[in-house]
Each structure stands twice: as C-alpha cells, then as structure tokens.
Scaffold this motif. Structure first.
Motif, PDB file in Angstrom:
ATOM      1  N   GLU A  72      12.248  19.149 -12.219  1.00 53.55           N
ATOM      2  CA  GLU A  72      11.750  18.061 -13.060  1.00 53.55           C
ATOM      3  C   GLU A  72      11.111  16.965 -12.212  1.00 53.55           C
ATOM      4  N   VAL A  73      11.776  16.606 -11.108  1.00 51.17           N
ATOM      5  CA  VAL A  73      11.242  15.550 -10.244  1.00 51.17           C
ATOM      6  C   VAL A  73       9.949  16.009  -9.568  1.00 51.17           C
ATOM      7  N   LEU A  74       9.906  17.248  -9.107  1.00 57.19           N
ATOM      8  CA  LEU A  74       8.688  17.775  -8.493  1.00 57.19           C
ATOM      9  C   LEU A  74       7.550  17.844  -9.507  1.00 57.19           C
ATOM     10  N   GLY A  75       7.884  18.202 -10.737  1.00 59.54           N
ATOM     11  CA  GLY A  75       6.878  18.195 -11.791  1.00 59.54           C
ATOM     12  C   GLY A  75       6.304  16.807 -12.019  1.00 59.54           C
ATOM     13  N   LEU A  76       7.160  15.788 -11.922  1.00 60.76           N
ATOM     14  CA  LEU A  76       6.685  14.410 -12.063  1.00 60.76           C
ATOM     15  C   LEU A  76       5.756  14.027 -10.918  1.00 60.76           C
ATOM     16  N   LEU A  77       6.117  14.417  -9.697  1.00 66.28           N
ATOM     17  CA  LEU A  77       5.240  14.130  -8.564  1.00 66.28           C
ATOM     18  C   LEU A  77       3.881  14.809  -8.747  1.00 66.28           C
ATOM     19  N   ARG A  78       3.911  16.061  -9.192  1.00 67.32           N
ATOM     20  CA  ARG A  78       2.674  16.782  -9.449  1.00 67.32           C
ATOM     21  C   ARG A  78       1.856  16.077 -10.539  1.00 67.32           C
ATOM     22  N   LYS A 108       0.777  -1.236   0.000  1.00 70.22           N
ATOM     23  CA  LYS A 108       0.000   0.000   0.000  1.00 70.22           C
ATOM     24  C   LYS A 108       0.807   1.284   0.000  1.00 70.22           C
ATOM     25  N   ALA A 109       2.133   1.195   0.159  1.00 76.22           N
ATOM     26  CA  ALA A 109       2.945   2.408   0.255  1.00 76.22           C
ATOM     27  C   ALA A 109       4.130   2.339  -0.702  1.00 76.22           C
ATOM     28  N   GLY A 110       4.444   3.486  -1.279  1.00 76.54           N
ATOM     29  CA  GLY A 110       5.669   3.634  -2.049  1.00 76.54           C
ATOM     30  C   GLY A 110       6.542   4.675  -1.369  1.00 76.54           C
ATOM     31  N   PHE A 111       7.850   4.544  -1.521  1.00 76.92           N
ATOM     32  CA  PHE A 111       8.769   5.427  -0.810  1.00 76.92           C
ATOM     33  C   PHE A 111       9.802   6.016  -1.765  1.00 76.92           C
ATOM     34  N   VAL A 112      10.043   7.326  -1.596  1.00 78.30           N
ATOM     35  CA  VAL A 112      11.110   8.025  -2.322  1.00 78.30           C
ATOM     36  C   VAL A 112      11.878   8.836  -1.291  1.00 78.30           C
ATOM     37  N   VAL A 118       4.532   3.062 -16.397  1.00 78.41           N
ATOM     38  CA  VAL A 118       5.274   3.790 -15.362  1.00 78.41           C
ATOM     39  C   VAL A 118       6.597   4.300 -15.909  1.00 78.41           C
ATOM     40  N   VAL A 119       7.309   3.449 -16.630  1.00 81.97           N
ATOM     41  CA  VAL A 119       8.594   3.844 -17.224  1.00 81.97           C
ATOM     42  C   VAL A 119       8.400   5.008 -18.187  1.00 81.97           C
ATOM     43  N   ARG A 120       7.335   4.950 -18.950  1.00 82.44           N
ATOM     44  CA  ARG A 120       7.063   6.036 -19.900  1.00 82.44           C
ATOM     45  C   ARG A 120       6.770   7.339 -19.171  1.00 82.44           C
ATOM     46  N   LEU A 180      11.261   6.906  -8.139  1.00 79.04           N
ATOM     47  CA  LEU A 180       9.839   7.239  -8.218  1.00 79.04           C
ATOM     48  C   LEU A 180       9.065   6.135  -8.937  1.00 79.04           C
ATOM     49  N   ALA A 181       9.631   5.631 -10.029  1.00 77.22           N
ATOM     50  CA  ALA A 181       8.972   4.531 -10.738  1.00 77.22           C
ATOM     51  C   ALA A 181       8.842   3.305  -9.842  1.00 77.22           C
ATOM     52  N   ARG A 182       9.885   3.023  -9.065  1.00 75.38           N
ATOM     53  CA  ARG A 182       9.840   1.895  -8.123  1.00 75.38           C
ATOM     54  C   ARG A 182       8.723   2.091  -7.093  1.00 75.38           C
ATOM     55  N   ALA A 183       8.529   3.342  -6.666  1.00 67.89           N
ATOM     56  CA  ALA A 183       7.466   3.634  -5.698  1.00 67.89           C
ATOM     57  C   ALA A 183       6.079   3.465  -6.309  1.00 67.89           C
ATOM     58  N   LEU A 184       5.959   3.683  -7.605  1.00 68.39           N
ATOM     59  CA  LEU A 184       4.652   3.651  -8.263  1.00 68.39           C
ATOM     60  C   LEU A 184       4.262   2.274  -8.772  1.00 68.39           C
TER      61      LEU A 184
END
Length: 240
Positions: free
Chosen positions: A174-180, A81-85, A120-122, A147-151
């Motif tokens: 870029e990473v924050l944009g992906l999280l958004r 149920k949880a992913g971690f970054v 996810v990779v895409r 992030l992909a591993r978390a998703l």
C-alpha cells in the motif's frame, strides 16, 4: 551528483563509501537504490539529500549546489526542497496527525496552505484520521503520515530510506503504491533506498551500488530480475 567520493576514517584506516559517483536523477521519476550491505547506498542517499557532505565532488538538489553550504543553510534547504521518509516513522507522539504533517512548515516559520494540506491528506487516505495521535494508528497509517509530512512542503525530491522495512507485506504494498501514485499523478521525484526487490520493482529505474560505485542500472525491472541482479552482485563481492 558529479564525481562524488565519500571517505570515512576509522582508526588508522580509511573507508571509501563512495568512489567517484556520477549520476543524474530525473525530475518526476521514481529511482530505487540497491546494493549489498556496505555498498554505499545509505551514504549515497545522505549525500544526495544534503544530510552528509562529500569528501570531493559536487551535489545539486534541483538547481542548487550543496557541497559548499554550511550546516545552517543546508538545514534550511532541506526544509524547502527535500522530504524524508524513513523506516522509523519519526512521529511526535503528543501531536495529532495534522500537526505531525505540518511540523516541517512550522519549524521553518511558515503555515500550511489549507487546500494543499487537505489534498495531501486525501491522497494518502488519512481524511478521517487527522485528529488522531500516532498511538491510535496502525504502522501503515503512521507511515502514511510520514509520507504526507514529506509532501506537504512541496519538495523537489522525496528521499525514502527503507520506507517499508517495518511493515508487513500487504501494508508495504500500500505504501509503495502511494509512492508510485505521487510520482505518476503529482510529478513528484522519489529516491528510495531498499533491500527488497519487490519494493524496487515499483521504481522506474534501479541503481545498483557495489563497493561505492554504480555498477548497473535496470529500468522497469521485475522483482525476479532485480533479485537475480542482486544475487549476482552478492556473489561478485564475496568472490572479490
């Protein structure tokens, strides 16, 4: 999270990291957690994610109550149920990008859904890097792998602890944009601890902690407004 306290003993003294915290974190939202050093924000994240057990109070992850679970069941639940970054990418150097991403599934005895893995990779922009090793990637690309591993497990919540702390300004954006993006396009829930007002401004709401208590919430704040609130908190704690 309902009436959660967390107390640590250091020698003869007790340290109250959280003091009766009650808060609901909405599904499909992006929540940032901020506060001065020692405010309890990392403890908040660890309790919310089932990485630490509250001294009192209850914590729910989705519809599951965590507080009374043993460590074996908590480990299973975190995988489900949880992913971690984290700030450190925590990738396995000898594994490829694809194998690093699917590691949580293999540890749980499962297999990757190929279509979902490809999606996810895409989404994280690693389509041409899946056979590379971490040493062949930039810092930003390594955090994309994390992030992909978390998703990839389709978690209910992604918990991010200073995910841009080791990145330069451009790569962090870029990473924050992906999280958004994963919040907006996938309905993912993200809870992020950060010290950076610019990072927090990507969130839907910012929770401010001081002395183990949530003292304020800002919704859709600008980086400047968040920075001013942090400065106010810092002055208040210094004066206390």
């Amino acid at each position: 999270m309902n009436a959660v306290t967390k107390t640590y003993r250091r020698g003869a003294h007790e340290v109250h990291a959280l003091r009766g915290v009650t808060v609901g974190l909405p599904r499909g939202g992006f929540i940032a957690v901020m506060g001065p050093s020692g405010s309890g924000k990392s403890t908040f994240l660890h309790c919310a994610a089932g990485l630490d057990t509250p001294t009192s109070g209850t914590v729910h992850l989705g519809d599951v109550e965590l507080s009374r679970m043993n460590e074996t069941r908590l480990t299973e639940l975190r995988r489900e149920k949880a992913g971690f970054v984290f700030q450190a990418f925590n990738l396995i150097p000898s594994l490829s990008v694809a194998d690093n991403i699917t590691l949580p599934l293999r540890l749980a005895g499962g297999r990757a859904d190929r279509a979902w893995l490809d999606e996810v990779v895409r989404r994280v922009g690693l389509g041409d890097r899946v056979t590379h090793r971490p040493s062949q990637l930039s810092g930003g690309q390594q955090q994309r792998v994390a992030l992909a591993r978390a998703l990839v497990t389709r978690p209910e919540v992604v918990f991010a602890d200073e995910p841009t702390g080791a990145l330069d300004t451009t790569t962090a954006a870029e990473v924050l944009g992906l999280l958004r993006q994963v919040v907006d396009t996938m309905g993912q829930t993200v809870v992020m601890v950060t010290h950076d007002p610019v990072a927090a401004a990507y969130a839907d709401q910012v929770l401010f902690l001081a002395d183990g208590v949530i003292v304020d919430t800002v919704r859709s704040g600008t980086a400047d407004a968040i920075a001013r609130r942090m400065s106010d908190l810092g002055r208040s704690m210094a004066a206390a």
